[in-house]
Write a protein that holds these residues in place. Structure first.
Motif, PDB file in Angstrom:
ATOM      1  N   VAL A 103      19.082  50.536  41.233  1.00 20.99           N
ATOM      2  CA  VAL A 103      20.114  49.810  40.677  1.00 20.99           C
ATOM      3  C   VAL A 103      21.020  50.054  42.080  1.00 20.99           C
ATOM      4  O   VAL A 103      21.340  51.360  42.498  1.00 20.99           O
ATOM      5  CB  VAL A 103      21.181  50.379  39.612  1.00 20.99           C
ATOM      6  N   VAL A 104      21.556  49.088  42.841  1.00 23.30           N
ATOM      7  CA  VAL A 104      22.365  49.234  43.830  1.00 23.30           C
ATOM      8  C   VAL A 104      23.877  48.852  43.696  1.00 23.30           C
ATOM      9  O   VAL A 104      24.772  49.259  44.365  1.00 23.30           O
ATOM     10  CB  VAL A 104      21.707  47.919  45.056  1.00 23.30           C
ATOM     11  N   ALA A 105      24.099  47.852  42.653  1.00 17.88           N
ATOM     12  CA  ALA A 105      25.308  47.622  42.181  1.00 17.88           C
ATOM     13  C   ALA A 105      25.314  47.051  40.715  1.00 17.88           C
ATOM     14  O   ALA A 105      24.175  46.580  40.425  1.00 17.88           O
ATOM     15  CB  ALA A 105      25.700  46.509  43.001  1.00 17.88           C
ATOM     16  N   ASP A 106      26.174  47.703  40.218  1.00 20.23           N
ATOM     17  CA  ASP A 106      26.336  47.306  38.692  1.00 20.23           C
ATOM     18  C   ASP A 106      27.886  47.009  38.156  1.00 20.23           C
ATOM     19  O   ASP A 106      28.381  47.608  37.273  1.00 20.23           O
ATOM     20  CB  ASP A 106      25.721  48.480  37.802  1.00 20.23           C
ATOM     21  N   PRO A 107      28.526  45.998  38.523  1.00 19.60           N
ATOM     22  CA  PRO A 107      29.884  45.825  38.473  1.00 19.60           C
ATOM     23  C   PRO A 107      29.944  44.860  37.163  1.00 19.60           C
ATOM     24  O   PRO A 107      29.129  44.018  36.531  1.00 19.60           O
ATOM     25  CB  PRO A 107      30.326  45.012  39.678  1.00 19.60           C
ATOM     26  N   HIS A 108      31.038  45.262  36.176  1.00 17.85           N
ATOM     27  CA  HIS A 108      31.375  44.423  35.161  1.00 17.85           C
ATOM     28  C   HIS A 108      32.628  43.412  35.353  1.00 17.85           C
ATOM     29  O   HIS A 108      32.540  42.437  34.392  1.00 17.85           O
ATOM     30  CB  HIS A 108      31.596  45.525  34.050  1.00 17.85           C
ATOM     31  N   ARG A 109      33.194  43.571  36.484  1.00 23.02           N
ATOM     32  CA  ARG A 109      34.018  42.535  36.767  1.00 23.02           C
ATOM     33  C   ARG A 109      33.909  41.753  38.229  1.00 23.02           C
ATOM     34  O   ARG A 109      34.862  41.975  39.017  1.00 23.02           O
ATOM     35  CB  ARG A 109      35.456  43.159  36.661  1.00 23.02           C
ATOM     36  N   PRO A 110      32.824  41.395  38.596  1.00 21.29           N
ATOM     37  CA  PRO A 110      32.941  40.512  39.915  1.00 21.29           C
ATOM     38  C   PRO A 110      33.702  39.348  39.989  1.00 21.29           C
ATOM     39  O   PRO A 110      34.481  39.247  39.003  1.00 21.29           O
ATOM     40  CB  PRO A 110      31.269  40.156  39.926  1.00 21.29           C
ATOM     41  N   ARG A 111      33.923  39.126  41.235  1.00 23.30           N
ATOM     42  CA  ARG A 111      34.673  37.789  41.533  1.00 23.30           C
ATOM     43  C   ARG A 111      33.684  36.695  42.032  1.00 23.30           C
ATOM     44  O   ARG A 111      32.688  37.117  42.703  1.00 23.30           O
ATOM     45  CB  ARG A 111      35.552  38.001  42.759  1.00 23.30           C
ATOM     46  N   ILE A 112      33.676  35.496  41.399  1.00 23.72           N
ATOM     47  CA  ILE A 112      33.015  34.615  41.751  1.00 23.72           C
ATOM     48  C   ILE A 112      33.480  33.408  42.858  1.00 23.72           C
ATOM     49  O   ILE A 112      34.708  33.401  42.601  1.00 23.72           O
ATOM     50  CB  ILE A 112      32.497  33.878  40.579  1.00 23.72           C
ATOM     51  N   LEU A 113      32.896  33.337  43.945  1.00 22.91           N
ATOM     52  CA  LEU A 113      33.375  32.256  44.855  1.00 22.91           C
ATOM     53  C   LEU A 113      32.799  30.983  44.758  1.00 22.91           C
ATOM     54  O   LEU A 113      31.496  30.958  45.077  1.00 22.91           O
ATOM     55  CB  LEU A 113      33.241  33.000  46.144  1.00 22.91           C
ATOM     56  N   PHE A 114      33.584  30.286  44.557  1.00 20.88           N
ATOM     57  CA  PHE A 114      33.035  28.533  44.456  1.00 20.88           C
ATOM     58  C   PHE A 114      33.576  27.765  45.694  1.00 20.88           C
ATOM     59  O   PHE A 114      34.600  27.745  45.834  1.00 20.88           O
ATOM     60  CB  PHE A 114      33.625  27.902  43.142  1.00 20.88           C
ATOM     61  N   GLU A 115      32.664  27.276  46.327  1.00 22.97           N
ATOM     62  CA  GLU A 115      32.846  26.434  47.588  1.00 22.97           C
ATOM     63  C   GLU A 115      32.294  24.822  47.352  1.00 22.97           C
ATOM     64  O   GLU A 115      31.058  24.997  47.259  1.00 22.97           O
ATOM     65  CB  GLU A 115      32.834  27.100  48.927  1.00 22.97           C
TER      66      GLU A 115
END
Length: 49
Positions: A15-27
């Motif tokens: 496991v390298v990352a396990d965030p529960h509140r990421p930010r999603i970028l839509f372009e």
């Protein structure tokens, strides 16, 4: 945009990352991308070329 999605990043079973509140970028014209909080990423596993 803040997301309530759970994102888990694994490389070869580690496991390298396990965030529960990421930010999603839509372009327009690009696939959605996740931005992860630095505190939720195992920086000790990342290598700069």
């Amino acid at each position: 945009m803040p997301s309530s999605r759970h994102v888990r990043v694994e490389v070869e079973g580690v496991v390298v990352a396990d965030p529960h509140r990421p930010r999603i970028l839509f372009e327009t014209g690009l696939p959605p991308r996740c931005h992860l909080p630095k505190a939720d990423v195992r920086l000790d596993l990342l290598v700069c070329p």
